[in-house]
Enzyme design. Sequence first.
Site, PDB file in Angstrom:
ATOM      1  N   CYS A 134     -12.750   5.749 -28.646  1.00 34.50           N
ATOM      2  CA  CYS A 134     -13.989   6.520 -28.811  1.00 34.50           C
ATOM      3  C   CYS A 134     -14.734   6.685 -27.506  1.00 34.50           C
ATOM      4  CB  CYS A 134     -14.836   5.862 -29.882  1.00 34.50           C
ATOM      5  SG  CYS A 134     -13.976   5.957 -31.453  1.00 34.50           S
ATOM      6  N   GLU A 135     -14.109   7.360 -26.596  1.00 39.04           N
ATOM      7  CA  GLU A 135     -14.729   7.715 -25.315  1.00 39.04           C
ATOM      8  C   GLU A 135     -14.053   8.978 -24.838  1.00 39.04           C
ATOM      9  OE1 GLU A 135     -15.507   5.477 -21.938  1.00 39.04           O
ATOM     10  OE2 GLU A 135     -15.675   3.582 -23.004  1.00 39.04           O
TER      11      GLU A 135
ATOM     12  N   GLU B  75       3.578  -6.972   1.444  1.00 42.29           N
ATOM     13  CA  GLU B  75       3.105  -7.220   0.077  1.00 42.29           C
ATOM     14  C   GLU B  75       3.197  -5.963  -0.782  1.00 42.29           C
ATOM     15  OE1 GLU B  75      -0.941  -8.403   0.801  1.00 42.29           O
ATOM     16  OE2 GLU B  75      -0.387 -10.314   1.694  1.00 42.29           O
ATOM     17  N   PRO B  76       4.377  -5.399  -0.961  1.00 43.87           N
ATOM     18  CA  PRO B  76       4.470  -4.177  -1.764  1.00 43.87           C
ATOM     19  C   PRO B  76       4.314  -4.495  -3.252  1.00 43.87           C
ATOM     20  CG  PRO B  76       6.670  -4.947  -1.238  1.00 43.87           C
ATOM     21  CD  PRO B  76       5.716  -5.873  -0.526  1.00 43.87           C
ATOM     22  N   GLY B  77       3.605  -3.626  -3.953  1.00 48.89           N
ATOM     23  CA  GLY B  77       3.469  -3.784  -5.399  1.00 48.89           C
ATOM     24  C   GLY B  77       4.000  -2.549  -6.102  1.00 48.89           C
TER      25      GLY B  77
ATOM     26  N   GLY C 180       0.755  -1.245   0.000  1.00 47.42           N
ATOM     27  CA  GLY C 180       0.000   0.000   0.000  1.00 47.42           C
ATOM     28  C   GLY C 180       0.781   1.288   0.000  1.00 47.42           C
TER      29      GLY C 180
ATOM     30  N   TYR D 182      -9.274   6.271 -12.361  1.00 49.99           N
ATOM     31  CA  TYR D 182      -9.162   6.934 -11.052  1.00 49.99           C
ATOM     32  C   TYR D 182      -8.869   8.424 -11.163  1.00 49.99           C
ATOM     33  CZ  TYR D 182      -7.748   2.044 -10.263  1.00 49.99           C
ATOM     34  OH  TYR D 182      -7.653   0.679 -10.264  1.00 49.99           O
TER      35      TYR D 182
ATOM     36  N   TYR E 270       0.398  -1.493 -12.297  1.00 47.26           N
ATOM     37  CA  TYR E 270      -1.012  -1.294 -12.677  1.00 47.26           C
ATOM     38  C   TYR E 270      -1.130  -0.608 -14.039  1.00 47.26           C
ATOM     39  CZ  TYR E 270      -1.256  -2.379  -7.731  1.00 47.26           C
ATOM     40  OH  TYR E 270      -1.079  -2.981  -6.512  1.00 47.26           O
TER      41      TYR E 270
END
Length: 420
Positions: free
Chosen positions: A344-345, A275-277, A240, A319, A373
């Site tokens: 197309c958004e 648990e670092p990502g 986190g 986000y 990510y």
Amino acid sequence: MDHFSLRDGVLHAEDVPLPRIAEEVGTPVYVYSRATLERHAREFRDALAQLADPLIAFAVKANPNLAVLKVLQKQGFGADVVSGGEMRRALAAGIAPDKIVFSGVGKTRAELELGLDERIGQFNIESVEEGRELAAIAAARGIAAPACLRINPDVDAKTHEKISTGKAENKFGVPLILAREIFAELAAFDGLNLRGVAIHIGSQIADLAPLEAAFDKVESLVSDLREAGHRITHVDLGGGLGVPYRKGEVLPSPAEYGAMVARATKGWDVRLTFEPGRLIAGNAGVLLTRVIRVKRGGNGAPFLIVDAAMNDLARPAMYGAWHDFDAVTPSGERMTANIVGPICETGDTFATDRDCDALVAGDLGVFRTAGAYGASMASSYNSRGFVPEVLVDGGRYAVVADRIDAAAIMEAERVPDWLA
Ligand code: LLP
């Protein structure tokens, strides 16, 4: 600190000029730096040096590329996985089964069985229902699954609501107030070796206070559980810790985090898991993209249309996340632009009214801090396929994931006879 820097006016990944990768592999492409991954791994390990033999399990979801996992395996890292697919990747990268932790709120029976078959080191049980199921499967095999109970400490990690996981209304873990009762029920099963507790309160956390508050709650829970006669030997503190996404942004350093952990867990007498990502992989990657064209805006800044899109890097659309955008060969001139992809958004917007290096059609740019990510959240929306990934190591590089184009994806589809 990363190893993407300008040399003679050209952005390099370690010793490799990015235009070379763009020429040879094509764009868009994710580019990772081995030296940066190793640096972050070392820094995190050093930050925890005061602890007795912690397990550092890289959160595979951040970057599941096999070559990236291999780099971290060589650094002694284990893996935090949340699906059978991630577990298979960790094993394929040579990560020892006993260094694999299996988290996740919806583990299927088949995934629980896979974890038992592979003799993974720890299951983080997220509900009493899951615990009962795992206990029954393991008992039928005459084994006891090593496990921790994930608790939801009801702490606000003060991060984006979509990546907060430790508030009471979030789906993760069991409520702290029920933890003692659930622990007692599950600890009694022969099929479980329930040996501790786990938490993970959210991602991109920019403030150590909520983490420390959650650790304090763990401390009282552990002491209550011990008083009730349970043997607690393991605590998993999750991941986190956030990373800077903007130049000049300052976040708690791994060393500050490590000092806080050492203080908060003093006297716990357990083996800690982390648990670092993002902290490991985030700044170890960029998304290299080419400007397709610059389009005059209706009433405002021009649209800088790049060949990467929200399907390749979803974070801004999902986000509202900020990723720095830099030219690969900056001229020194600046522009204000809306940086958008071809999808197309309207949501396919990386940045609005962004002050950035001036670019014209054909120029190369990078979205920074895309190593976590990024590729792992890609989709093939608009039938754009999946972009390749490259790992740089000093003056050499390798394509560590091929481009999967729209045609390859279409091959998995068929029109039934009765429609033909
Ligand atoms: N452990 C568990 C149980 C997790 O759920 C996560 C992340 C981690 C560890 C690693 O967290 P990290 O150290 O990377 O913050 N897609 C979002 C992030 C989602 C994180 C989900 N869980 C984003 O792009 O910001």
